[in-house]
Structures are given as structure tokens and as C-alpha cells.
Design a protein around this motif. Structure first.
Motif, PDB file in Angstrom:
ATOM      1  N   SER A 125      -1.404   3.604  14.220  1.00  0.00           N
ATOM      2  CA  SER A 125      -0.177   2.790  14.195  1.00  0.00           C
ATOM      3  C   SER A 125       0.654   3.105  12.960  1.00  0.00           C
ATOM      4  CB  SER A 125      -0.535   1.306  14.238  1.00  0.00           C
ATOM      5  OG  SER A 125      -1.219   0.977  15.424  1.00  0.00           O
ATOM      6  N   ILE A 126      -0.008   3.291  11.810  1.00  0.00           N
ATOM      7  CA  ILE A 126       0.727   3.656  10.598  1.00  0.00           C
ATOM      8  C   ILE A 126       1.373   5.029  10.760  1.00  0.00           C
ATOM      9  CG2 ILE A 126       0.470   4.204   8.155  1.00  0.00           C
ATOM     10  CD1 ILE A 126      -1.692   2.092   7.980  1.00  0.00           C
ATOM     11  N   ALA A 127       0.641   5.964  11.337  1.00  0.00           N
ATOM     12  CA  ALA A 127       1.201   7.302  11.557  1.00  0.00           C
ATOM     13  C   ALA A 127       2.388   7.246  12.513  1.00  0.00           C
ATOM     14  CB  ALA A 127       0.114   8.230  12.098  1.00  0.00           C
ATOM     15  N   ALA A 128       2.287   6.438  13.566  1.00  0.00           N
ATOM     16  CA  ALA A 128       3.415   6.302  14.496  1.00  0.00           C
ATOM     17  C   ALA A 128       4.624   5.684  13.810  1.00  0.00           C
ATOM     18  CB  ALA A 128       2.989   5.454  15.697  1.00  0.00           C
ATOM     19  N   ALA A 129       4.389   4.681  12.958  1.00  0.00           N
ATOM     20  CA  ALA A 129       5.500   4.064  12.234  1.00  0.00           C
ATOM     21  C   ALA A 129       6.171   5.055  11.299  1.00  0.00           C
ATOM     22  CB  ALA A 129       4.994   2.852  11.448  1.00  0.00           C
ATOM     23  N   LYS A 130       5.387   5.895  10.631  1.00  0.00           N
ATOM     24  CA  LYS A 130       5.958   6.894   9.734  1.00  0.00           C
ATOM     25  C   LYS A 130       6.768   7.930  10.503  1.00  0.00           C
ATOM     26  CE  LYS A 130       3.103   8.534   6.670  1.00  0.00           C
ATOM     27  NZ  LYS A 130       1.851   9.078   6.098  1.00  0.00           N
ATOM     28  N   ILE A 131       6.284   8.327  11.676  1.00  0.00           N
ATOM     29  CA  ILE A 131       7.029   9.302  12.484  1.00  0.00           C
ATOM     30  C   ILE A 131       8.342   8.702  12.964  1.00  0.00           C
ATOM     31  CG2 ILE A 131       7.004  10.550  14.672  1.00  0.00           C
ATOM     32  CD1 ILE A 131       4.049  11.043  14.260  1.00  0.00           C
ATOM     33  N   LEU A 191       0.835  -1.195   0.000  1.00  0.00           N
ATOM     34  CA  LEU A 191       0.000   0.000   0.000  1.00  0.00           C
ATOM     35  C   LEU A 191       0.873   1.250   0.000  1.00  0.00           C
ATOM     36  CD1 LEU A 191      -2.523  -1.076   2.782  1.00  0.00           C
ATOM     37  CD2 LEU A 191      -2.897  -1.201   0.320  1.00  0.00           C
ATOM     38  N   SER A 192       0.344   2.293  -0.586  1.00  0.00           N
ATOM     39  CA  SER A 192       0.986   3.594  -0.542  1.00  0.00           C
ATOM     40  C   SER A 192       0.381   4.389   0.607  1.00  0.00           C
ATOM     41  CB  SER A 192       0.792   4.329  -1.861  1.00  0.00           C
ATOM     42  OG  SER A 192       1.315   5.633  -1.792  1.00  0.00           O
ATOM     43  N   CYS A 193       1.219   4.859   1.507  1.00  0.00           N
ATOM     44  CA  CYS A 193       0.737   5.580   2.687  1.00  0.00           C
ATOM     45  C   CYS A 193       1.455   6.909   2.837  1.00  0.00           C
ATOM     46  CB  CYS A 193       0.900   4.737   3.949  1.00  0.00           C
ATOM     47  SG  CYS A 193       2.604   4.291   4.325  1.00  0.00           S
ATOM     48  N   ALA A 194       1.755   7.557   1.711  1.00  0.00           N
ATOM     49  CA  ALA A 194       2.460   8.835   1.782  1.00  0.00           C
ATOM     50  C   ALA A 194       1.629   9.882   2.513  1.00  0.00           C
ATOM     51  CB  ALA A 194       2.810   9.314   0.385  1.00  0.00           C
TER      52      ALA A 194
END
Length: 686
Positions: free
Chosen positions: A220-226, A67-70
Motif C-alpha cells: 500500500s505504501i509503494a502504491a501510494a508513492k507511485i 516515518l521516512s519511506c524514501a
């Protein structure tokens, strides 16, 4: 090219059956641009019993996620279930461990962020939020912690507030990462869209459950990106400055060169590069807010474009290459080595010299990351141990580069001191005789590492100070506040002082070679929160990188291993060299093809090994060994690998030797971390 193109299979993304077909290229490119990858094989069988009965979540109907999660992410319900199962297993692995195991980075191995400024990707040296956080971390590390507090909580006193706080272990928050609780109020419903299998219409309880599941995965995705960006963006700036300094960005002109100069030179480097180093060290230290040593090392290799170079060589036909594809960077003909089909060449670069320059930058950056960690916190208001250590380190290297006056030495030392240190130490108070005075500490350090240089009777300038011979052993060849040309002068000065110390006046001159000194002394003490960053030195991939770099240096600049020494020569080689080889008995001689067994051997003059190496290097047009038709390596042009090969090599491996020395110095400290620190599961296993 995308940096993760060759790592496509490792991420679990299915390769289209006809990848070469024109209609599938668009789909393949979309998969390669994806940033969130998950394979069911990464989950394993752990936690299957609990996953079958927890919240009545159906078993995942998909095995891979790409998935793209930009900015936002859109997924199906089956993909959501697979991610929930993976998050649950991550949380269970920590809960089932002992009390000294903390949760690691969420989705640590899921993100893949391709980025290559040399290929045209955008880059900015302006990271105000990252550097503000780095400045805050440094301030927190300098907060006084008394001995009573340290003894009362030996495993937790060094943790950072808010960032290292673990969330509650109740069932409602079992899947929530500690960082997700901080950023959850900023999450919007549009950040994560889920296509539900039963359609959009549902009952009120079901809608509430859907929102909870969506917000959990979204946070969780936002935390991983940070967590990933805390290391990645500072690392991009650090790598770009190293590339610019090595003239890899020559077409960008003086503007890029000026930015890199201000970024890495004192005094502005204190507000740019030094803070970026702190963020990378903070991420490599692991725990819940960092990527950990293994992931940071992999990110370093990727950003330096050294994937496929600093790893163990792979044989062609024996499996995948280190980057995940067969024959990546091919173009050379297969080599023969025994019964194998040959070695896999590293990927090509725009210039053959880029690989060696980037390798040097890579190892020097690792030395800086390991050595220049934040200092331990003071135990009282009058404890100036860390301040004294930093001032001594700065002044020692400044005097090693060149003699300095008192004011120049004071300016050099200011690079290791913040305004808070000066205020707390009594700077500007006017009491120069106070034991806590900044000037008093500086005077003690100057007397310890420097001495006043003798001047002629006609000299009218200010007195200058030079480095003492007794302090020359503490010189660091990769000290980050000296430029490259300053290190050249410092090395000459240190070599002279060491010879002077080992051969005092009146002793035999040969005594200067009677003692072997280490290349670098043990790194200074660091804050306990950052000690686990030194696990970078003891990773298996670190050992593989060292082996490959030594192979490159000892073979005169070849990335592939030399051929196995053969027991016989071909007809062409025998006619060319007319070489006679002794048999096992030593009484008979094997002659070249066509010669009589009883003829007297008369070997012709042979070309020197150095001339053959130059001929071979001129025939190579890439950054790896390009075999000659009918041949495979340097041995085709002369002797097989031997001490002469090492003696003829002009490739420097000073940084590799320093890495090996640092491994010895930090081995005991890193081996006992699990006794004194609460580590995440991966760091504890290492």
C-alpha cells in the motif's frame, strides 16, 4: 527551507515541548524530513464497529505516525495497527457507497514530499518511464469505441484497462488497493520492517500472519508513492521550466535556459511538456490511480512555492496561518483593523517580484490543464471529429501569431497530429481526394479558419494565409503551443480582427464597442476519463486563490487587504492635508485639529494618489506589504481603497479572468458528472 516546515502541525506530527532548544533541533528536522504522516484524527469514528472485531487486531496504541519511506520504512507494531485501521476505513467507505462510487487513491493525504529546486534540491527533466506511460494513455484514449459499446456500458466504456480495474471485493482483498496487486510481486521483505511487541520469536501461523500484514502495508505504501510520483515528478519539470522562463534560474546560465526552451517549444514539446501535462491531468482526474483534484491543487501550490499567498488572508492572533503556523513569514509589524491585531504576512521570497511571476505561471498552467485535455475517442474508423478539432485549434493560433504559407501551416498543424493519426487518415497514400485523407481534412480546416492574403502585383513569393475575422473568437490567450512573444502578436491580430468584425465597412465606428465578447470560448470536448480534471476549477481553495489574486491586482500589488476607511483623521494627517469632512447633516463641517469651527475652510493642494502609491511601493522591501511605523497599509499614504486605487494599479490579471470564464463554461458539465461517471467519493462530494 523545507516546503512543509510550516505545515508540520497539520500533518499530526507532535511538536517537541521545547522546539527552540538546541537539543531538539535535530529531532525536529528529522520529523520535517519525514514523508509519511498519519494522525488518528484523520481516521475519525467511521468503521469503529467493524475494526473492533476484524482479525482480532488490537486497538492502536499510538495516535500519530511520522516515518521516512524514501527507500524503505521501519515501524512498530502499534504504528502498523494504526495504518491497518486507516486502510480498512478507506476500503469500507467505498464498499458502503453506491455502485457508481469507486475507490480513490490509497493513503492520499498521508504523503508529504518536500522539494524545492530553488533551495538546492535536485531536479531532472529526464522522465522516460512517466512519458512512456503518458504516451500509452494517449494511445488508449484514441482507440475507437463504437456507439453500441457506449450504449451497452455507459458508465464504464471510457475506463482504461488495467489502470481502472477494481480488485475483487472479497474479505481477503478488502484492504488491497487495485494498484498494489500489480506491484506486489516486486515487494521485498526489506522494504517494510516491523518491530513486533512480542519479539521476533513466534509460532508458524503467527509468522505467516505477520508476513501477510507487513506485505499488505508495504504494498500500500509503494502504491501510494507511485500514485504520488505520477503527478509530482512531471509537475516538478513543468514548474521548473516556468521558473526558468521567468528568469528565476538566472545563475544557472544558458544550459538551463536551453533545456527549458527545448522542453516547452514545438516540436520537441510534444515529447516532453505535453506528455507531462497528460500525467498531471490523469492524476487530477482521480479514481483509484490519481490523487484527485484537491490534492493536485495543493501540490501545485506547493511546487510553485505559493503556500500562504494564494489563500484567504488570516488575521494575526485568530488562529493558524494557511500553512499551519502562527505568524509564518512574519517580520512586519502588526497591522490594526478594527478590534483585530492585524493580518498575517505571506512567507518571504528571495526576490519580491518572484511571487507575482509565480502567480501568473500558476494560473496560466491551470488554464492549460483544464483546456488541453485528451480528445474523445472516435466512434468509427471514419470519424475524424477529434482530429479536425485539434487541427483547427493548432492552425487558428498559428495564423493568429503570423501569416503563414501552405507548407508552414502544414508544419504547424503537425503538432496536433501523431503518426498514428496520419496513417489512419490516409496520409502518404497518394489519394489526396479521398474523404479520409489527412490532406483533405487539412484543406477543409484551412479554408474554414484562414484566407489567402492579398499580395502586390510584384510579389513573387509563395502565397500566404491569414486568420479570418469570423474565427478570431476562438483564440485562447494561454494556448500552450505558442511562446509568450507569439501571444503578444496574436493578441494584437485578434483585437484588430474583432474590431473589424464588429464594425464592418460602412457602419459607424462606435459600433465596435457595442458588444462584449468572452475572454475565451468553452474548452473543447475531452475524453470522459479526463473530464473530472476540470473539478480543479470548482474547489473552495480555487475560489480563495482567485480572491487573493484579485486583491493583489486591484490594490496595486499588495497581498494584504487595505485598511478599513476611518471616519476621522489623526492630527498629523489633518495638518498635512487640511482636509474638511462633511457631517451627516451636510450643514456643518468638521475641521482639522486646532482650527476654529467658524473659520472658512481652505484645503491645501493634495498629492496625487499615484505619487503616494509610488512612494509606498519604494518603501516596501519584500513581496508583501511592509507597514510603515505607526501605519499599516497604502491608506496611510493617501486615500483609502477606492476606484482610483484600481485605476492606478498596473498589475495584470488576465489569467484570473480566464479562470473565471472557464468556471462559467464548465459549471454545468462538472455539476452533472455524478450522473454519467463512476467517481471516487471525494470527487462525487465535490
Amino acid at each position: 527551507l523545507w516546503l512543509y516546515r510550516e505545515g508540520l502541525l497539520d500533518t499530526g506530527v507532535p511538536m517537541p515541548p521545547s522546539a527552540g532548544a538546541l537539543g531538539d533541533l535535530g529531532q525536529l528536522e528529522a520529523l520535517q524530513r519525514s514523508t509519511l504522516h498519519l494522525n488518528s484524527s484523520q481516521i475519525g469514528n467511521a468503521g469503529e464497529g467493524k475494526a473492533a472485531t476484524d482479525n482480532a487486531v488490537a486497538a492502536p496504541a499510538v495516535s500519530t505516525i511520522a516515518l521516512s519511506c524514501a527507500t524503505s520504512v521501519k515501524m512498530t507494531e502499534a504504528q502498523l495497527s494504526l495504518m491497518e485501521q486507516a486502510l480498512r476505513i478507506e476500503a469500507e467507505s467505498t464498499a458502503s457507497g453506491a455502485g457508481n462510487i469507486v475507490r480513490g487513491a490509497v493513503m492520499g493525504d498521508w504523503l508529504r514530499c518536500p522539494h524545492s529546486p530553488l533551495a538546492g534540491d535536485c531536479l531532472s527533466f529526464h522522465l522516460p518511464l512517466h512519458r512512456a506511460l503518458a504516451r500509452s494513455l494517449r494511445c488508449l484514449c484514441s482507440v475507437t469505441v463504437s456507439k453500441i459499446e457506449r450504449e451497452a456500458s455507459p458508465r464504464n466504456w471510457w475506463k482504461l484497462p488495467v489502470l481502472d480495474d477494481e480488485s475483487s471485493s472479497d474479505e481477503a482483498n478488502s484492504l488491497q488497493h487495485p494498484l498494489a496487486a500489480l506491484i506486489r510481486p516486486t515487494i521485498r521483505s526489506s522494504n517494510c520492517r516491523v518491530v513486533w511487541a512480542a519479539g521476533p520469536d513466534c509460532s508458524s501461523p503467527e509468522a505467516q500472519s505477520r508476513r501477510a500484514r507487513s506485505r499488505l502495508v508495504s504494498s500500500s505504501i509503494a502504491a501510494a508513492k507511485i500514485i504520488h510520483s505520477l503527478c509530482d515528478h512531471p509537475l516538478r519539470c513543468l514548474v521548473a521550466s516556468q521558473q526558468i522562463e521567468r528568469h528565476l534560474w538566472a545563475r544557472n546560465g544558458s544550459a538551463a535556459a536551453g533545456m527549458a526552451l527545448n522542453y516547452g517549444s514545438a516540436p520537441l514539446c510534444r515529447s516532453f511538456r505535453d506528455l507531462d501535462l497528460t500525467m498531471i491531468q490523469f492524476s487530477a482526474a482521480g479514481l483509484s490511480i490519481g490523487l484527485g483534484a484537491r490534492r493536485v491543487f495543493a501540490l501545485l501550490l506547493s511546487r510553485f512555492s505559493l503556500d500562504g499567498y494564494l489563500c484567504d488572508p488570516e488575521r494575526r492572533g485568530s488562529g493558524l496561518s494557511p500553512t499551519g503556523s502562527v505568524g509564518s513569514g512574519g517580520g512586519g509589524s502588526p497591522t490594526s483593523y478594527g478590534s483585530s491585531s492585524g493580518w498575517i504576512n505571506p512567507p518571504r521570497m528571495q526576490d519580491p517580484d518572484h511571487a507575482s511571476a509565480l502567480t501568473e505561471c500558476f494560473f496560466s498552467t491551470l488554464c492549460i490543464l483544464i483546456t488541453e485535455l485528451p480528445s474523445p475517442p472516435p466512434s468509427s474508423a471514419t470519424d475524424h471529429t477529434a482530429l479536425r478539432c485539434n487541427m483547427k485549434r493548432e492552425l487558428l493560433h498559428a495564423l493568429a501569431a503570423e501569416p503563414r504559407s501552405h507548407s508552414e501551416a502544414m508544419a504547424a498543424v503537425s503538432g496536433a497530429v501523431t503518426r498514428r493519426d496520419e496513417t489512419d487518415s490516409g496520409a502518404g497514400s497518394g489519394d489526396a481526394d479521398s474523404p479520409a485523407s489527412f490532406r483533405a481534412v487539412f484543406a477543409d480546416v484551412l479554408n474554414e479558419v484562414g484566407k489567402q492574403k492579398s499580395q502586390g502585383s510584384r510579389s513573387t513569393g509563395a502565397p500566404t494565409y491569414e486568420l479570418k475575422a469570423e474565427a478570431s473568437d476562438e483564440y485562447d490567450p494561454t494556448f500552450f503551443h505558442l511562446r509568450r512573444h507569439e501571444h503578444q502578436h496574436a493578441m494584437d491580430t485578434v483585437a484588430r480582427l474583432r474590431r473589424q468584425k464588429l464594425s464592418p465597412p460602412g457602419s459607424p465606428r462606435a459600433g465596435g464597442n457595442s458588444k462584449c465578447l468572452p475572454l475565451v470560448t468553452p474548452p473543447p470536448s475531452s475524453h470522459p476519463r479526463f473530464v473530472s480534471c476540470r473539478l480543479l476549477l470548482h474547489l473552495p481553495v480555487m475560489d480563495a486563490s482567485i480572491r487573493r489574486a484579485l486583491l493583489f491586482a486591484l490594490t496595486g500589488g499588495n497581498w494584504l487587504p487595505p485598511d478599513e476607511p476611518s471616519r476621522s483623521l489623526s492630527d498629523d494627517e489633518a495638518d498635512d492635508d487640511d482636509e474638511i469632512l462633511p457631517t451627516r447633516s451636510g450643514s456643518e463641517l468638521s475641521t482639522s485639529a486646532g482650527a476654529s469651527p467658524d473659520s472658512t475652510p481652505r484645503p491645501s493642494p493634495r498629492r496625487s494618489y499615484e505619487s503616494r502609491r509610488r512612494v509606498y511601493q519604494r518603501s516596501s522591501s519584500s513581496s508583501f506589504v511592509k507597514p510603515k511605523r505607526g501605519g499599516s497599509s497604502l491608506s496611510d499614504f493617501g486615500d483609502p481603497f477606492s476606484p482610483d486605487t484600481v485605476a492606478a494599479s498596473s498589475v495584470s490579471f488576465l489569467e484570473v479572468l480566464q479562470i473565471l470564464t472557464l468556471q462559467v463554461h464548465t459549471l454545468e458539465e462538472c455539476a452533472s458528472l455524478h450522473h454519467t461517471h463512476a467517481l471516487d467519493e471525494e470527487s462525487r462530494a465535490l
